[in-house]
Structure formats: C-alpha cells, structure tokens
Motif scaffolding. Structure first.
Motif, short mmCIF file in Angstrom:
data_model
loop_
_atom_site.label_atom_id
_atom_site.label_comp_id
_atom_site.label_asym_id
_atom_site.label_seq_id
_atom_site.Cartn_x
_atom_site.Cartn_y
_atom_site.Cartn_z
N ASP A 130 -2.74 -3.44 16.10
CA ASP A 130 -3.92 -3.22 16.92
C ASP A 130 -5.25 -3.01 16.02
N ALA A 131 -5.09 -2.48 14.94
CA ALA A 131 -6.34 -2.36 13.87
C ALA A 131 -6.68 -3.76 13.43
N ARG A 132 -5.80 -4.69 13.18
CA ARG A 132 -6.19 -5.99 12.77
C ARG A 132 -7.20 -6.80 13.82
N ALA A 144 -0.71 7.74 13.31
CA ALA A 144 -1.00 9.15 13.30
C ALA A 144 -2.53 9.31 12.84
N THR A 145 -2.73 8.57 11.83
CA THR A 145 -4.07 8.75 11.31
C THR A 145 -5.01 8.11 12.27
N TYR A 146 -4.87 6.66 12.51
CA TYR A 146 -5.86 6.07 13.21
C TYR A 146 -5.67 5.87 14.49
N GLY A 147 -4.69 6.28 15.32
CA GLY A 147 -4.66 6.55 16.78
C GLY A 147 -4.20 4.85 17.27
N MET A 148 -3.70 3.97 16.32
CA MET A 148 -3.56 2.70 16.65
C MET A 148 -2.31 2.09 15.55
N THR A 149 -1.54 0.99 16.11
CA THR A 149 -0.73 0.27 14.91
C THR A 149 -1.49 -0.51 13.99
N CYS A 151 0.86 -1.16 0.00
CA CYS A 151 -0.10 0.13 0.01
C CYS A 151 0.93 1.37 -0.11
N GLY A 152 2.08 0.98 0.06
CA GLY A 152 3.14 2.33 0.19
C GLY A 152 2.94 3.23 1.28
N PHE A 153 2.50 2.65 2.38
CA PHE A 153 2.40 3.41 3.79
C PHE A 153 3.54 3.26 4.58
N PHE A 154 3.50 3.94 5.76
CA PHE A 154 4.31 3.59 6.92
C PHE A 154 3.82 3.54 8.18
N TYR A 155 3.96 2.83 8.93
CA TYR A 155 3.45 2.65 10.40
C TYR A 155 3.13 4.19 11.12
#
Length: 126
Positions: free
Chosen positions: A105-107, A97-102, A88-92
């Motif tokens: 954690d989101a998974r 910063a966007t979702y407030g979780m790693t 997806c071309g993104f970094f942790y």
C-alpha cells in the motif's frame, strides 16, 4: 591533553553507533551487545549514548530500518517488497503497525501522500 582526547573520543561514539546501525540494518543479529563490542565500550555505555535522544537503541534501530524501507519502497520499484524487507531487517507486522498500511500500500501512494515517520508509532509498534 589526555582528557581532551578522551572527550573527543566520547563525543564520536554516538555518531559511530549510528553509522554501525546504518551499515548493518539488514543484519538480524544486530544487537546492542554487538555494537558495544565493535565500539569497545560497555553495554551500559552504549545505552547511555541513546538516552539523550529519548529513544532506546532498539527503537532507534526500528525507526531507522522503517525509514529506510519506506525510502526503498518509493525509490526502487524494480525490487520486490520481500527483498526490501530482508535488506532492511523488518517484518510486515511492524511496518503495518507503524504506518497503518502494508508495504505494498505504501509503495502505491504518491510521494506527497506518504505519512510522516513517527517515533511514537514506532515505539508502540513493538
């Protein structure tokens, strides 16, 4: 007739630009200049395509990448988080910063507990 074809072509640019974003999300080299070149328009014209949305090219790209990452984290449990991040071309840091979780954690969250995607949070994550 000629102006009608031009208007139709101009109307297709926003859709074509978004299709390129979706197709090339994984490419770190995906830049406004690369998309403008592929569409055969100037960089200024490309940026003007995104003005009505209220999000710049960069913010649209970040939002699209993050949305796809969230989808893959829930849908493809057999894929590693690192693999999804690269695809997806993104970094942790941006994800957190966007979702407030790693991403991990989101998974682990059930789908109904997944926080909504927020353009404002994405805009400030950068």
């Amino acid at each position: 007739m000629r102006s009608g074809r031009r208007a139709a072509l101009r109307a297709g640019y926003p859709h074509a630009a978004r299709e390129i974003l979706l197709r090339d999300l994984h490419r770190a080299s995906l830049t406004p200049a690369a998309v403008a070149t592929e569409l055969g328009i100037s960089l200024r014209q490309l940026h003007a395509l995104f003005e009505p949305t209220g999000l710049s090219f960069a913010r649209t790209l970040a939002a699209t990448r993050l949305k796809e990452a969230r989808r893959l984290l829930s849908a493809m449990l057999q894929r590693g988080i690192d693999e999804i991040a690269v695809s997806c071309g993104f970094f942790y840091r941006v994800f957190r910063a966007t979702y407030g979780m790693t991403p991990g954690d989101a998974r682990r969250l059930p789908p109904q507990d997944q926080p909504a995607n927020s353009a404002n949070r994405i805009a400030t994550a950068r």
